[in-house]
Scaffold this motif. Structure first.
Motif, mmCIF file in Angstrom:
data_model
loop_
_atom_site.group_PDB
_atom_site.id
_atom_site.type_symbol
_atom_site.label_atom_id
_atom_site.label_comp_id
_atom_site.label_asym_id
_atom_site.label_seq_id
_atom_site.Cartn_x
_atom_site.Cartn_y
_atom_site.Cartn_z
ATOM 1 N N GLY A 10 0.815 -1.209 0.000
ATOM 2 C CA GLY A 10 0.000 0.000 0.000
ATOM 3 C C GLY A 10 0.850 1.261 0.000
ATOM 4 O O GLY A 10 1.906 1.308 0.630
ATOM 5 N N THR B 259 -0.109 7.181 3.345
ATOM 6 C CA THR B 259 0.940 8.071 3.872
ATOM 7 C C THR B 259 1.772 7.391 4.954
ATOM 8 O O THR B 259 2.977 7.640 5.052
ATOM 9 N N GLY B 260 1.153 6.534 5.778
ATOM 10 C CA GLY B 260 1.923 5.842 6.817
ATOM 11 C C GLY B 260 2.976 4.935 6.194
ATOM 12 O O GLY B 260 4.147 4.928 6.601
ATOM 13 N N TYR C 179 4.032 -1.918 -3.165
ATOM 14 C CA TYR C 179 3.023 -2.537 -4.034
ATOM 15 C C TYR C 179 1.665 -1.937 -3.692
ATOM 16 O O TYR C 179 1.183 -2.095 -2.569
ATOM 17 N N GLU C 180 1.085 -1.235 -4.635
ATOM 18 C CA GLU C 180 -0.158 -0.490 -4.396
ATOM 19 C C GLU C 180 -1.240 -1.006 -5.335
ATOM 20 O O GLU C 180 -1.035 -1.092 -6.534
ATOM 21 N N ARG C 181 -2.409 -1.329 -4.775
ATOM 22 C CA ARG C 181 -3.464 -1.942 -5.594
ATOM 23 C C ARG C 181 -4.133 -0.965 -6.565
ATOM 24 O O ARG C 181 -4.629 -1.365 -7.607
ATOM 25 N N GLY D 256 -3.478 6.866 -0.714
ATOM 26 C CA GLY D 256 -4.623 6.240 -0.041
ATOM 27 C C GLY D 256 -5.804 7.188 0.014
ATOM 28 O O GLY D 256 -6.291 7.651 -1.018
ATOM 29 N N GLY D 257 -6.247 7.501 1.228
ATOM 30 C CA GLY D 257 -7.422 8.362 1.398
ATOM 31 C C GLY D 257 -7.135 9.841 1.168
ATOM 32 O O GLY D 257 -8.065 10.654 1.191
ATOM 33 N N PRO E 277 -8.592 14.048 4.357
ATOM 34 C CA PRO E 277 -8.350 15.109 5.336
ATOM 35 C C PRO E 277 -8.104 16.445 4.646
ATOM 36 O O PRO E 277 -7.531 16.490 3.560
ATOM 37 N N VAL F 292 -1.782 -6.897 -3.138
ATOM 38 C CA VAL F 292 -1.140 -7.970 -2.369
ATOM 39 C C VAL F 292 -2.245 -8.816 -1.736
ATOM 40 O O VAL F 292 -3.176 -8.289 -1.129
ATOM 41 N N ALA G 263 -1.663 -1.327 5.009
ATOM 42 C CA ALA G 263 -3.051 -1.379 4.558
ATOM 43 C C ALA G 263 -3.793 -2.451 5.353
ATOM 44 O O ALA G 263 -3.184 -3.409 5.828
ATOM 45 N N GLU H 266 -10.599 3.669 -2.500
ATOM 46 C CA GLU H 266 -9.300 4.359 -2.395
ATOM 47 C C GLU H 266 -8.341 3.708 -1.396
ATOM 48 O O GLU H 266 -7.128 3.791 -1.559
ATOM 49 N N THR H 267 -8.905 3.093 -0.339
ATOM 50 C CA THR H 267 -8.027 2.606 0.736
ATOM 51 C C THR H 267 -8.127 1.106 0.984
ATOM 52 O O THR H 267 -7.282 0.541 1.671
ATOM 53 N N GLY I 272 -2.779 3.760 9.477
ATOM 54 C CA GLY I 272 -3.838 4.020 10.445
ATOM 55 C C GLY I 272 -4.383 2.816 11.186
ATOM 56 O O GLY I 272 -4.958 2.954 12.261
ATOM 57 N N GLY J 139 -5.299 8.938 11.175
ATOM 58 C CA GLY J 139 -5.086 10.388 11.101
ATOM 59 C C GLY J 139 -3.715 10.601 10.496
ATOM 60 O O GLY J 139 -2.814 9.769 10.674
ATOM 61 N N LEU J 140 -3.569 11.701 9.755
ATOM 62 C CA LEU J 140 -2.313 11.937 9.043
ATOM 63 C C LEU J 140 -1.104 11.917 9.962
ATOM 64 O O LEU J 140 -0.088 11.275 9.671
HETATM 65 C C1 FAD Z 1 -12.777 10.568 3.759
HETATM 66 C C2 FAD Z 1 -11.631 10.628 4.731
HETATM 67 C C3 FAD Z 1 -11.534 11.693 5.615
HETATM 68 C C4 FAD Z 1 -10.463 11.766 6.505
HETATM 69 N N1 FAD Z 1 -10.374 12.834 7.342
HETATM 70 C C5 FAD Z 1 -9.284 12.962 8.136
HETATM 71 C C6 FAD Z 1 -9.093 14.123 8.930
HETATM 72 O O1 FAD Z 1 -9.918 15.030 8.948
HETATM 73 N N2 FAD Z 1 -7.957 14.209 9.680
HETATM 74 C C7 FAD Z 1 -7.000 13.228 9.666
HETATM 75 O O2 FAD Z 1 -5.958 13.357 10.306
HETATM 76 N N3 FAD Z 1 -7.178 12.097 8.944
HETATM 77 C C8 FAD Z 1 -8.291 11.951 8.193
HETATM 78 N N4 FAD Z 1 -8.442 10.822 7.433
HETATM 79 C C9 FAD Z 1 -7.522 9.699 7.647
HETATM 80 C C10 FAD Z 1 -6.200 9.886 6.956
HETATM 81 O O3 FAD Z 1 -6.383 10.164 5.595
HETATM 82 C C11 FAD Z 1 -5.381 8.591 7.118
HETATM 83 O O4 FAD Z 1 -5.372 8.177 8.467
HETATM 84 C C12 FAD Z 1 -3.959 8.831 6.687
HETATM 85 O O5 FAD Z 1 -3.923 9.292 5.361
HETATM 86 C C13 FAD Z 1 -3.122 7.573 6.826
HETATM 87 O O6 FAD Z 1 -3.549 6.612 5.950
HETATM 88 P P1 FAD Z 1 -2.885 5.175 5.914
HETATM 89 O O7 FAD Z 1 -1.407 5.292 5.936
HETATM 90 O O8 FAD Z 1 -3.502 4.333 6.965
HETATM 91 O O9 FAD Z 1 -3.273 4.643 4.477
HETATM 92 P P2 FAD Z 1 -4.644 4.650 3.697
HETATM 93 O O10 FAD Z 1 -4.996 6.039 3.337
HETATM 94 O O11 FAD Z 1 -5.663 3.825 4.411
HETATM 95 O O12 FAD Z 1 -4.240 3.927 2.360
HETATM 96 C C14 FAD Z 1 -3.984 2.540 2.282
HETATM 97 C C15 FAD Z 1 -3.379 2.242 0.910
HETATM 98 O O13 FAD Z 1 -3.115 0.866 0.820
HETATM 99 C C16 FAD Z 1 -3.632 0.372 -0.401
HETATM 100 N N5 FAD Z 1 -3.983 -1.040 -0.239
HETATM 101 C C17 FAD Z 1 -5.009 -1.552 0.501
HETATM 102 N N6 FAD Z 1 -5.017 -2.884 0.403
HETATM 103 C C18 FAD Z 1 -3.993 -3.232 -0.413
HETATM 104 C C19 FAD Z 1 -3.512 -4.472 -0.901
HETATM 105 N N7 FAD Z 1 -4.081 -5.628 -0.571
HETATM 106 N N8 FAD Z 1 -2.430 -4.465 -1.715
HETATM 107 C C20 FAD Z 1 -1.832 -3.300 -2.076
HETATM 108 N N9 FAD Z 1 -2.268 -2.090 -1.647
HETATM 109 C C21 FAD Z 1 -3.319 -2.066 -0.820
HETATM 110 C C22 FAD Z 1 -4.815 1.247 -0.692
HETATM 111 O O14 FAD Z 1 -5.188 1.207 -2.053
HETATM 112 C C23 FAD Z 1 -4.309 2.607 -0.225
HETATM 113 O O15 FAD Z 1 -3.579 3.254 -1.232
HETATM 114 C C24 FAD Z 1 -9.491 10.730 6.522
HETATM 115 C C25 FAD Z 1 -9.593 9.665 5.636
HETATM 116 C C26 FAD Z 1 -10.639 9.608 4.740
HETATM 117 C C27 FAD Z 1 -10.715 8.439 3.780
#
Ligand code: FAD
Length: 503
Positions: free
Chosen positions: A8, A11-12, A30-32, A38-39, A54, A252, A282, A436-437, A471, A478-479
Motif C-alpha cells: 500500500g 501516507t503511513g 506494491y499499491e493496488r 490512499g485516502g 483530510p 497484495v 493497509a 481508495e483505501t 492508520g 489520522g495523518l
Molecule cells: C474521507 C476521509 C476523511 C479523513 N479525514 C481525516 C481528517 O480530517 N484528519 C486526519 O488526520 N485524517 C483523516 N483521514 C484519515 C487519513 O487520511 C489517514 O489516516 C492517513 O492518510 C493515513 O492513511 P494510511 O497510511 O492508513 O493509508 P490509507 O490512506 O488507508 O491507504 C492505504 C493504501 O493501501 C492500499 N492497499 C489496501 N489494500 C492493499 C492491498 N491488498 N495491496 C496493495 N495495496 C493495498 C490502498 O489502495 C491505499 O492506497 C481521513 C480519511 C478519509 C478516507
C-alpha cells in the motif's frame, strides 16, 4: 542492504518506505490502485479542486521530522504550510456562534466567555488542563514508542477527574466528561465535535479522547496550500528521491512465510516477490487474520480496531460567487440532535438526520477557476455500513444524495447564500473510501483507557519480519498518527526489537 516489500502507498506506509530507503534498504511499494496517498485524494473538475480526505493538518512536526530525516529539503520548502486562524468557527444548535483563534488559550477563553457567557471560557480552560495531564501521561509511551507487549497500563484512562466539587468520580466516556464537567450543552457539543472529526462516537470514546482538542488547541491547525494532496505528493516525491520503487495496480493478497518468518508477498496476479521484511500499510484482512489474531487470544481483536465502524461522507460543492472577506476556513455546524447522531453511529444503521458537519472553505486560488468562484467541502462522520448487508446505509439508491441534501442544509449556516450559489456538487461516501483505501472505515487515533479497546495493532507483528504501518496500526489513524507509525516501523526494522522510540 535488505529487500523490503511495502503493501500500500498510504501516507503511513510511504513515511516508513522513505525512512527505510535512507537507512540503505531496497524498498518496493506494491499499491493496488493506480496512485499513491490512499485516502488523501483530490477531486478536480472544471477548475475546482477539493480534498476528499483530510483537509487540515495537526502536529506538522511529524512530517517536518520525516523530511529532515530523509533529505536535505525541509518540509516547508516542499509544501507551503499556513496556520489556520481562526482555527475553527462553531455554530451550535441554538444558533450561537463562536470563532476560536489558532493555538491561543487566552484568546479561546475570552471568545467562549463572549459567545457563551461568563465562566464558559474558564470551564473549558479547566477541562483543557485535565486534558493536558492526560496528554503528558500518555504522549510518549502511547504515541512515540512501539506498543509494549504488556498493554495493561494503557487500558487505564489517564484523564483525571476534577479535584474539587461533586465530580470526583471519573467519567466513563467523553460524552460524560462534557455533560458533567462543562456545564453548558454548547461546550459539550464543542468537545464532542473534536471526537466526531476523528471518527469516534463520543458516547463510547474514553475520556482520554480529551487529548484531541488539547492537541489541536495547543499545537495549532495547519493548511497545506493546494490542499492536503500536496502533502501526499511531497511524501511520494521524497520516496522517489530516495529510490523507493512503486508498483501500481499490484494488489497484495498474502504474505509468504518461510522458516517461521515473513519472506515476501503474493500478488493478485499470482506473482510472488521475495523480501527480507514486509511492511503492511493497509488493512489487508488476511494479514491480520492469519498473522495476528490466530497467534493471539481472540479477545485481542479490539486491539485491531475492528470496533471502528465509522466512515465519512464528503460533499464537494462548486459555488459561483467569491468567498467573502474574512470567511472562516473551518466551520463546525453542530447537530441539533446529538443523541440521534450518537445512536446512529453506535447502531450502524442509517446516518443521523441532522449530522454535525465540518465545512472547509480554504482561501486558495489553486482550488478555484477564478476569484468569482469558490470550492467548499462539507464532511460528516457516519456509520460505515457493511457492503451487501441488508441495513447498509450506502447500498440503497438515492441514500447518499438524500443524506447529502441534509448535510448541505446544515452547511448553509456556514456559507451565506449557499443554495443560490451552487453550480454542482459531488458526493463521496464510504463506498468511495473503500475504493481508495481498501476499507470503508477510517481508523481513529490510538487512545488509552476504554479497557484497551482503542489500541490498534502493534507495529511488529507476531510473525518475525512482518510489520504494520498506517492508520490500522499503532499509534492509529489520522495523518499525523500514521506518519508516526512510519517512524516506528522504520526504527523497528533498522534497530530491531530493542528500538524504544525516537529520542
Ligand atoms: C474521507 C476521509 C476523511 C479523513 N479525514 C481525516 C481528517 O480530517 N484528519 C486526519 O488526520 N485524517 C483523516 N483521514 C484519515 C487519513 O487520511 C489517514 O489516516 C492517513 O492518510 C493515513 O492513511 P494510511 O497510511 O492508513 O493509508 P490509507 O490512506 O488507508 O491507504 C492505504 C493504501 O493501501 C492500499 N492497499 C489496501 N489494500 C492493499 C492491498 N491488498 N495491496 C496493495 N495495496 C493495498 C490502498 O489502495 C491505499 O492506497 C481521513 C480519511 C478519509 C478516507
Amino acid at each position: 542492504m535488505a529487500r523490503i516489500a511495502v503493501i500500500g502507498a498510504g501516507t503511513g506506509a510511504m513515511a516508513a518506505a522513505a525512512r527505510l530507503a535512507v537507512a540503505g534498504h531496497r524498498v518496493t511499494v506494491y499499491e493496488r490502485t493506480e496512485t499513491y496517498g490512499g485516502g488523501v485524494r483530490r477531486l478536480v473538475r472544471d477548475g475546482f479542486g477539493f480534498d476528499t480526505g483530510p483537509g487540515l493538518l495537526h502536529l506538522p512536526a511529524v512530517y517536518r521530522d520525516l523530511f529532515v530525516k530523509t533529505g536535505k529539503e525541509p518540509l516547508e520548502r516542499c509544501v507551503e504550510l499556513t496556520q489556520v486562524d481562526p482555527a475553527s468557527r462553531h455554530v451550535f444548535a441554538d444558533g450561537t456562534a463562536v470563532s476560536l483563534p489558532n493555538a491561543s488559550r487566552a484568546g479561546t477563553v475570552s471568545a467562549l466567555d463572549d459567545a457563551l457567557g461568563p465562566g464558559a471560557g474558564e470551564r473549558w480552560a479547566a477541562f483543557l488542563n485535565r486534558a493536558r495531564d492526560a496528554w503528558d501521561r500518555s504522549r510518549r509511551p502511547l504515541l512515540e514508542e512501539p506498543l509494549p507487549a504488556d498493554v495493561g497500563p494503557f487500558s487505564r484512562d489517564p484523564y483525571p477527574a476534577p479535584r474539587t466539587g461533586l465530580l470526583r468520580r471519573s467519567a466513563r466516556t467523553l460524552a460524560e466528561v462534557g455533560r458533567r464537567e462543562l456545564g453548558d450543552g454548547r461546550l459539550a457539543a464543542l468537545l464532542e465535535g473534536y471526537a466526531l472529526a476523528y471518527g469516534l462516537d463520543p458516547a463510547a470514546a474514553p475520556p482520554s479522547a480529551a487529548v484531541l482538542p488539547y492537541m489541536e488547541q495547543t499545537f495549532g491547525t495547519w493548511y497545506v496550500r493546494g490542499g492536503m494532496r500536496a502533502l501526499a505528493d511531497a511524501v511520494y516525491e521524497r520516496c522517489l528521491a530516495r529510490r523507493v520503487a512503486f508498483v501500481f495496480g499490484a494488489e497484495v493478497t498474502g504474505v509468504v512465510e518461510e522458516d517461521g518468518r515473513a519472506a515476501g508477498v503474493e500478488l493478485a496476479d499470482g506473482r510472488v516477490v521475495d523480501a527480507d521484511h514486509v511492511v503492511a500499510g493497509a488493512p489487508v484482512p488476511a494479514l491480520y487474520r492469519d498473522h495476528v489474531v490466530a497467534w493471539e487470544r481472540q479477545d485481542a481483536w479490539p486491539r485491531f480496531q475492528t470496533g471502528v465502524a465509522t466512515g465519512r461522507v464528503t460533499v464537494c460543492l462548486a459555488l459561483r460567487g467569491a468567498r467573502e472577506e474574512g470567511a472562516a476556513h473551518r466551520t463546525v455546524v453542530h447537530s441539533a440532535d446529538p443523541a440521534g447522531e450518537r445512536a446512529a453511529l453506535a447502531g450502524g444503521g442509517p446516518p443521523c438526520g441532522r449530522p454535525t458537519v465540518v465545512v472547509l472553505r480554504p482561501d486558495d486560488a489553486g482550488l478555484r477557476p477564478d476569484g468569482d468562484h469558490e470550492a467548499v467541502t462539507v464532511t460528516a462522520t457516519v456509520p460505515a455500513g457493511d457492503p451487501g448487508a441488508p441495513g447498509d446505509p450506502w447500498g440503497a439508491e438515492g441514500a447518499a444524495e438524500a443524506f447529502a441534501d441534509r448535510m448541505v442544509e446544515a452547511a448553509a449556516a456556514a456559507v451565506p447564500g449557499l443554495r443560490e450559489r451552487l453550480l454542482w456538487r459531488e458526493v463521496r461516501t464510504p463506498v468511495h473510501t473503500e475504493e481508495e483505501t481498501g476499507s470503508r472505515r477510517v481508523p481513529g487515533p490510538a487512545l488509552a483507557g476504554g479497557g484497551g479497546a482503542y489500541l490498534p495493532a502493534a507495529n511488529a507483528a507476531p510473525l518475525p519480519g512482518l510489520y504494520f504501518a498506517g492508520g490500522w496500526s499503532h499509534p492509529g489513524g489520522g495523518l499525523a498518527h500514521a506518519g508516526m507509525s512510519g517512524a516506528l516501523v522504520a526504527g523497528l526494522v533498522v534497530e530491531g526489537a530493542d528500538f524504544r522510540g525516537s529520542r
